[in-house]
Design a protein around this motif. Structure first.
Motif: not given
Length: 606
Positions: A141-146, A462-479
């Motif tokens: 997931a983090q590879t895709l996000i990066k 709600l109960n999210k897996f990903f944070e953010g709302s665009s390609a600029r700030d998408i991230a895996l939920y910090s926890e």
């Protein structure tokens, strides 16, 4: 009146004329390698004759002018063809670089990372309690996000590069325009239309500057009182006054000998991209950015323009926007599924909403529909379910009141086993977060949310897996980024349940809503939307390349036509040199003969 001395003067004018012809020919040969040098020819006419009662006797030759062989109409077509070639060459150069950010090679790029990500969910469904597989999922997931974030960042760098290049172009246009204004001033001083006196080298230099400006920014050039001279060359059209050069469809940056400079400034958007302004006589700036649609500058603006303040959206910005739309749709679809995974506490993203405003009027993609609140026991058994309806006028207060309402959710006339008996909803005006929390956390109840077309869960995270709302700030939920073992593959909180993992891997085959804006959406699979984006970049790059090749061919043909008229031909000049040398020698012989005649005449007198 005539006489032997007038005969001497007649041959002397011929000698002078051929000397000038040799000089002009030598000058042509010296400048043969200069593309913007127009070959010159000496225009001559017979001298004023000597009138006798019974005849008129010629008095030699008179040099009328030294004229350059230049066709303004053909040169204008050459400038236009070069401007169009520069536009598409710039377009292709930048689009080719942008297309490299969306590789179609197997095993490379975002598309491949998507496949790896969904395969990780598939592997987790096979072994939902394996912490190592959760770690692999988090890593993929983090590879895709990066890759998504890096692609957007590289597009922004390319956009900024185009903007910075425009700033350089504006400076060069100003420099060339200022020199043209100075040349126009000198032309007024050095030329005389009545006496056919022309400053050919200045006009050649002005042609070169015009050529440069039109290639850089596009330009309209107006010249009055053009003249042709078939005697010098059938295609000669030259000599002018009332000079005007404008850009942007009517902004005069050169008006005779007056230069009105352009100014480039950064806009007020977060990217601080360059805009072009015309400076009036009162030093007020007029924004002409959207009016510059030609040349290299027009191409750059059409590529990088951000759409800020209602301006047209450039191609690079469009790719950024489409990547954001793709990412947002992917985030919301993922979070809508993951919100079904039961947890002990539900919290939204930080929301930009007002309690009393309709959710459909916010910037979030909330639709009319509903979602279910489901409460689970510690054993995973479903205890109660409540449906919350979202209508056109529903507010966040309405949602909270509906969740907290004392209703008989189980339809069993028991007032102590409904959703409001286990959990309560609230909205914190300080943190701007929507929260559903247990009334008695010690009892260990779980809660999940299943969306039924409202997109309430995905839009609010709600109960999210990903944070953010665009390609600029998408991230895996910090926890989960800190501890991947916290990832929940279940719907009900029991070991062996992998329904969420199954739905996640199925998501790659399901249609997802991608919102261009609140009123316009595309519905397709996640991989299809990305292929649509990558295909868009590739198609526009290919179109730019084909058009560039066509324009280059047109430019080559028109350039040949222009050079055939104005360029120096060494072979032709060598022939002329021999001809003029012979004429000079013949006139010299005539002078020698007249000199002997004068000696004879003087001897007779003695």
């Amino acid at each position: 009146m005539g006489g032997i001395l007038s005969s001497l003067n007649t041959s002397y004018t011929g000698l002078q004329a051929h000397q000038v012809m040799v000089d002009v020919t030598g000058n042509n040969i010296s400048n043969a390698s200069d593309e913007f040098y127009s070959r010159q020819r000496v225009s001559i006419r017979p001298g004023k004759p000597i009138y006798h009662p019974h005849y008129n006797l010629g008095s030699g030759v008179s040099i009328e002018t030294i004229a350059r062989i230049h066709d303004e109409f053909v040169f204008s077509r050459y400038r236009n063809a070069n401007e169009e070639a520069q536009f598409f060459d710039t377009h292709f150069t930048f689009l080719r670089e942008a297309s490299a950010f969306f590789p179609e090679i197997d095993g490379v790029g975002i598309y491949n990372d998507l496949e790896q990500y969904f395969n990780s969910w598939k592997d987790l469904a096979k072994n939902p309690s394996d912490p190592a597989q959760k770690q692999v999922l988090a890593k993929d997931a983090q590879t895709l996000i990066k890759n998504i974030v890096d692609t957007r960042h590289r597009l922004e760098i390319l956009q900024k590069k185009a903007s910075d290049e425009l700033e350089t172009i504006v400076k060069e246009v100003n420099q060339n325009a200022k020199e043209i204004a100075e040349i126009n001033k000198r032309l007024k001083e050095m030329e005389d239309a009545l006496e056919f006196k022309q400053a050919n080298e200045l006009r050649d230099r002005r042609d070169e500057l015009e050529f440069n400006i039109q290639a850089l920014m596009g330009a309209n050039i107006f010249k009055g009182h053009l003249k042709s001279d078939y005697a010098i060359h059938p295609m000669r059209v030259d000599f002018d006054d009332d000079y005007i050069l404008n850009v942007g469809g009517g902004f005069n940056i050169v008006d005779g000998s007056i230069h009105h400079p352009l100014v480039s400034n950064k806009d007020e958007s977060s990217l601080s991209l360059n805009k072009v302004y015309f400076q009036n006589n009162d030093f007020k700036h007029v924004d002409i950015t959207d009016k510059i649609i030609q040349g290299k500058a027009g191409s750059l603006i059409a590529l990088y323009n951000s759409g800020f303040d209602g301006s047209p959206v450039g191609k690079i910005q469009d790719y950024i926007n489409q990547l954001d739309i793709f990412t947002k749709g992917f985030i919301e679809a993922t979070n809508a599924i993951y919100s079904q995974s039961a947890s002990k506490f539900i919290k939204s993203d930080r929301l930009d909403i007002v309690r009393t405003n309709a959710l459909s009027d916010t910037n979030y993609n909330i639709r009319e529909g509903s979602f279910d609140i489901i409460v689970y026991a510690t054993t995973g058994e479903e205890m109660v379910r409540k449906t919350i309806n979202i209508e056109r006028i529903t507010t966040i207060n309405d949602v909270i009141n509906a969740i907290n309402a004392n209703t008989d959710d189980n339809k069993n006339n028991n007032p102590l086993d409904d959703v409001d008996d286990y959990f309560s909803a609230s909205f914190d005006d300080v943190s701007q977060e929507f929260v559903i929390q247990a009334k008695d956390p010690a009892k260990g109840f779980y809660i999940g949310i299943r969306d039924n077309g409202s997109n309430f869960t995905g839009a609010f995270g709600l109960n999210k897996f990903f944070e953010g709302s665009s390609a600029r700030d998408i991230a895996l939920y910090s926890e989960y980024a800190k501890d991947s073992t916290l990832i929940r593959p279940w719907v009900a909180p029991v070991n062996g349940n992998f329904e969420v993992a199954n739905m996640m891997q199925q998501l790659q085959y399901d249609d997802v809503d991608f919102y261009t804006n609140k009123l316009e959406k595309k519905t397709m699979r996640i991989t299809e939307f990305f292929q649509f984006l990558a295909g868009r970049v590739a198609t526009q790059t290919e179109q730019a390349q084909r058009t560039k090749e066509t324009k280059d061919s047109v430019l080559s043909a028109i350039k040949k036509e222009h050079l055939a008229i104005s360029q120096v031909s060494i072979d032709e000049e060598m022939v002329n040199l021999i001809k003029f040398q012979g004429g000079y020698a013949a006139n010299a012989k005539v002078i020698t003969a007249i000199d002997r005649m004068i000696d004879t005449l003087l001897g007779m007198k003695q």
